[in-house]
Motif scaffolding. Structure first.
Motif, mmCIF file in Angstrom:
data_model
loop_
_atom_site.group_PDB
_atom_site.id
_atom_site.type_symbol
_atom_site.label_atom_id
_atom_site.label_comp_id
_atom_site.label_asym_id
_atom_site.label_seq_id
_atom_site.Cartn_x
_atom_site.Cartn_y
_atom_site.Cartn_z
ATOM 1 N N UNK A 79 -87.875 -29.367 132.287
ATOM 2 C CA UNK A 79 -88.570 -28.255 133.369
ATOM 3 C C UNK A 79 -89.074 -28.738 134.050
ATOM 4 N N UNK A 80 -89.569 -28.023 135.968
ATOM 5 C CA UNK A 80 -90.997 -28.630 136.400
ATOM 6 C C UNK A 80 -90.896 -27.171 136.930
ATOM 7 N N UNK A 81 -91.730 -26.961 138.178
ATOM 8 C CA UNK A 81 -91.838 -25.826 138.205
ATOM 9 C C UNK A 81 -93.219 -25.892 139.406
ATOM 10 N N UNK A 82 -92.768 -25.348 140.565
ATOM 11 C CA UNK A 82 -93.296 -24.963 141.811
ATOM 12 C C UNK A 82 -93.932 -23.745 142.187
ATOM 13 N N UNK A 83 -95.244 -23.347 142.988
ATOM 14 C CA UNK A 83 -95.977 -22.436 143.214
ATOM 15 C C UNK A 83 -95.485 -22.426 145.016
ATOM 16 N N UNK A 84 -95.688 -21.231 145.340
ATOM 17 C CA UNK A 84 -95.771 -21.406 146.880
ATOM 18 C C UNK A 84 -96.934 -20.179 147.524
ATOM 19 N N UNK A 85 -98.192 -20.900 148.181
ATOM 20 C CA UNK A 85 -99.170 -20.256 148.455
ATOM 21 C C UNK A 85 -98.550 -19.549 149.671
ATOM 22 N N UNK A 86 -99.788 -19.058 150.421
ATOM 23 C CA UNK A 86 -100.323 -19.180 151.917
ATOM 24 C C UNK A 86 -101.044 -20.794 152.405
ATOM 25 N N UNK A 87 -100.518 -20.682 153.537
ATOM 26 C CA UNK A 87 -100.902 -22.388 154.084
ATOM 27 C C UNK A 87 -102.425 -21.732 153.997
ATOM 28 N N UNK A 135 -93.833 -30.892 133.860
ATOM 29 C CA UNK A 135 -93.181 -31.870 133.202
ATOM 30 C C UNK A 135 -93.086 -31.363 131.821
ATOM 31 N N UNK A 136 -92.123 -30.057 131.661
ATOM 32 C CA UNK A 136 -92.740 -29.758 130.251
ATOM 33 C C UNK A 136 -90.661 -29.746 129.400
ATOM 34 N N UNK A 137 -90.697 -30.121 128.045
ATOM 35 C CA UNK A 137 -89.107 -30.588 128.167
ATOM 36 C C UNK A 137 -88.847 -29.102 127.440
ATOM 37 N N UNK A 138 -87.319 -28.558 127.279
ATOM 38 C CA UNK A 138 -86.864 -27.686 127.397
ATOM 39 C C UNK A 138 -85.506 -28.057 126.569
ATOM 40 N N UNK A 139 -85.234 -27.643 125.252
ATOM 41 C CA UNK A 139 -83.896 -26.726 124.321
ATOM 42 C C UNK A 139 -82.694 -26.505 125.075
ATOM 43 N N UNK A 140 -83.085 -25.216 125.956
ATOM 44 C CA UNK A 140 -82.519 -24.099 127.134
ATOM 45 C C UNK A 140 -81.484 -24.741 128.330
ATOM 46 N N UNK A 141 -80.698 -25.309 128.356
ATOM 47 C CA UNK A 141 -79.761 -24.979 130.001
ATOM 48 C C UNK A 141 -79.431 -23.833 130.196
ATOM 49 N N UNK A 144 -84.492 -27.397 136.476
ATOM 50 C CA UNK A 144 -84.571 -28.325 135.259
ATOM 51 C C UNK A 144 -83.647 -29.557 135.640
ATOM 52 N N UNK A 145 -84.252 -31.000 135.031
ATOM 53 C CA UNK A 145 -84.184 -31.775 135.934
ATOM 54 C C UNK A 145 -82.859 -32.851 134.745
ATOM 55 N N UNK A 146 -81.936 -33.102 134.994
ATOM 56 C CA UNK A 146 -80.891 -33.916 134.167
ATOM 57 C C UNK A 146 -81.897 -36.094 134.101
ATOM 58 N N UNK A 147 -82.122 -35.649 132.418
ATOM 59 C CA UNK A 147 -82.841 -36.966 132.255
ATOM 60 C C UNK A 147 -82.091 -37.572 130.785
ATOM 61 N N UNK A 148 -81.786 -38.988 131.095
ATOM 62 C CA UNK A 148 -80.986 -39.385 130.324
ATOM 63 C C UNK A 148 -81.627 -40.166 129.457
#
Length: 547
Positions: free
Chosen positions: A261-269, A304-310, A348-352
């Motif tokens: 899992x990857x997350x992004x934050x959005x802030x004021x410019x 970059x956080x490993x997760x079990x649930x998709x 979620x990133x699908x990593x081989x």
């Protein structure tokens, strides 16, 4: 709402869901059925259809609903992959970056990046690596990497932390709007003859007496109707969900991907006040972090956080939010906090999976093609930048597997729907050549010139356009993916939900029950994009929220 004649002709029916359904011939044998409407699936549909193959794509939710709408919005070779020594991946990606900016110039732009230097040799260490990065791009290079002194760095990033700053490195990479490109890819595939349907869930793989796949059974989520489609080849391009289809094919199948899992934050410019992006090459745990201007806001990520649930709608963890804020505050003079977050989204990133158990940072981002004994083709891994190459490889593989008519890929020089060099500075530029048609729609009905939210330039005409011509079926489709309002400011998107529902209901012929259901579901979902709950300003929305 007055009916208009704008773009109302049969040439445009190829991307209208109801029209596609009305014309489906269930006796037809498709050359290729693609399961999954993200970057890889859509790219594959375009590649296959442009080669003359009879192509059907089925997506269980909306196009780019998952990972493909939640990227860092970068078109890049991958500086961190260069550091890992994965030169092949970097060179392929740099070539594809160059092709993307040629084929979709309305969405893919060059963006200057700066790596600030706080230690004596930092800028030379990173600068030399980036000079190699330039060289690897060859004729598709953007501009040359430059070493900056302290004053030059501050002129580009005036809000950067000045303590111990000795200079920086300026380099150039690409930026894009991921979901807008996904929609344009879908339109391009339709124009090449492909049939694409969102909200169509594949429930079963059909097989013959030899246990070879002959098609799929799929359910229309909107109507509940079940369809049996026949095909010479079936391609599993479902991203983090590839194992669901693989299990459908063989219940004993070992999982092929591991999700991160990857997350992004959005802030004021105002937190960065720059048209340059900031690249933080090494955070507290060794990851790369980006802070870049995007749609007049500041986008920061990723984790970059490993997760079990998709999950189709993953949520950001508090620890991930804290990680980004804590690392970002070391580089900015104004420190952002949770209350400053306008939107936070997770993907979620699908990593081989590697052969041996490793952490997600060591798992390859290279794409992987496999074929089962039943001839199910699965494509996974990769990244947005290499979607076209992944698609080309997949279709080559499908032609061989299904003994289909051979034809070379044409997508390296195929312009994407909307492609234009015209830049007006208007927010409608992301529609490319369709922007003029949207403005014509607004001219024909002045009410459609009004904004959905006074703080954002999104017009009511865009809602009509998305519902009519871009296969938007829900208000989430519009607020999250046809426009990016949910990703830019979740509170503003919640406030716009009611008006969006009213307009879409009129275009799609839906009743007030549909509107209420849409508003309630959207508000509940959109709360996941905020660190704290938000009460919508619209009275009707408040009533729906509390029921």
């Amino acid at each position: 709402m007055k009916k208009t004649n704008t773009r109302e002709n049969s040439d445009n029916d190829s991307f209208k869901r109801d029209h596609i359904l009305s014309k489906l011939d269930l006796s037809k044998i498709w050359d290729v059925i693609i399961i999954g409407g993200g970057a890889t699936g859509l790219g594959t549909a375009l590649d296959a259809s442009s080669r003359g193959l009879k192509t059907l794509l089925l997506e269980q939710a909306d196009f780019a609903n998952g990972t493909s709408s939640r990227s860092t919005k970068l078109v890049h070779g991958g500086v961190r992959y260069l550091a890992q020594g994965n030169l092949g991946l970097v060179m392929d990606a740099l070539k594809e970056r160059g092709l993307m900016i040629k084929n979709a110039p309305h969405l893919v732009k060059m963006l200057p990046f700066i790596i600030p230097s706080y230690k004596a040799w930092d800028k030379y260490y990173y600068g030399i690596g980036l000079k190699i990065y330039d060289w690897m791009a060859k004729s598709l290079r953007f501009q040359k990497t430059k070493f900056l002194n302290r004053e030059e760095t501050l002129s580009h990033l005036p809000n950067i932390n000045k303590k111990n700053l000795n200079g920086g490195v300026l380099y150039f990479d690409g930026q894009f709007d991921d979901t807008r490109l996904a929609i344009n890819l879908a339109q391009s595939a339709a124009e090449q003859g492909a049939n694409l349907l969102n909200y169509f869930e594949v429930t079963e793989l059909s097989k013959d007496e030899n246990k070879k796949i002959t098609g799929v059974k799929a359910k229309d989520i909107e109507s509940g109707n079940v369809y049996n489609f026949k095909s010479k080849v079936v391609i599993n391009a479902t991203g983090v969900f590839v194992d669901n289809i693989l299990k459908m094919n063989d219940s004993s199948k070992i999982p092929l991907v591991k999700a991160s899992q990857g997350i992004h934050l959005v802030l004021d410019k105002s937190f960065m006040k720059s048209d340059h992006a900031l690249m933080i090459p090494s955070t507290s745990d060794g990851r790369v972090l980006f802070a870049l201007p995007w749609h007049d806001h500041l986008l920061v990520g990723t984790t970059d956080t490993p997760v079990e649930q998709h999950l189709l709608e993953p949520s950001a963890l508090d620890s991930e939010i804290d990680f980004i804020l804590n690392n970002l505050e070391e580089y900015l003079t104004r420190k952002p906090s949770k209350k400053d977050i306008l939107s936070v989204f997770a993907g979620l990133r699908p990593l081989v999976q590697p052969n041996k158990d490793k952490g997600t940072k060591e798992i390859s981002r290279d794409h992987k093609l496999t074929v089962s004994r039943s001839n199910l083709i699965t494509i996974t891994g990769g990244k947005w930048t290499t979607y076209r190459k992944m698609a080309e490889d997949t279709v080559d593989f499908a032609i061989e597997t299904g003994n289909l008519k051979k034809s070379p890929s044409k997508t390296d020089h195929l312009k994407i729907h909307g492609a234009t060099q015209k830049v007006t500075g208007n927010h409608l530029d992301i529609y490319g050549s369709d922007a003029d048609l949207i403005m014509k729609l607004a001219e024909e009905e002045p009410k459609l010139k009004e904004r959905l939210n006074p703080e954002f330039p999104v017009l009511k005409a865009e809602v009509v356009w998305a519902a009519k011509y871009e296969m938007a079926r829900t208000i989430e489709d519009f607020l999250a993916r046809r426009t990016r309002l949910l990703f830019l400011d979740a509170r503003a998107a919640i406030d716009a939900a009611e008006e969006t529902a009213i307009i879409m209901a009129d275009v799609l012929g839906k009743d007030s029950s549909w509107q209420n259901h849409q508003i309630k579901n959207f508000i509940k979902m959109a709360q996941n994009y905020l660190p704290e709950p938000y009460n919508p300003v619209n009275r009707k929305s408040q009533e729906i929220e509390t029921k």
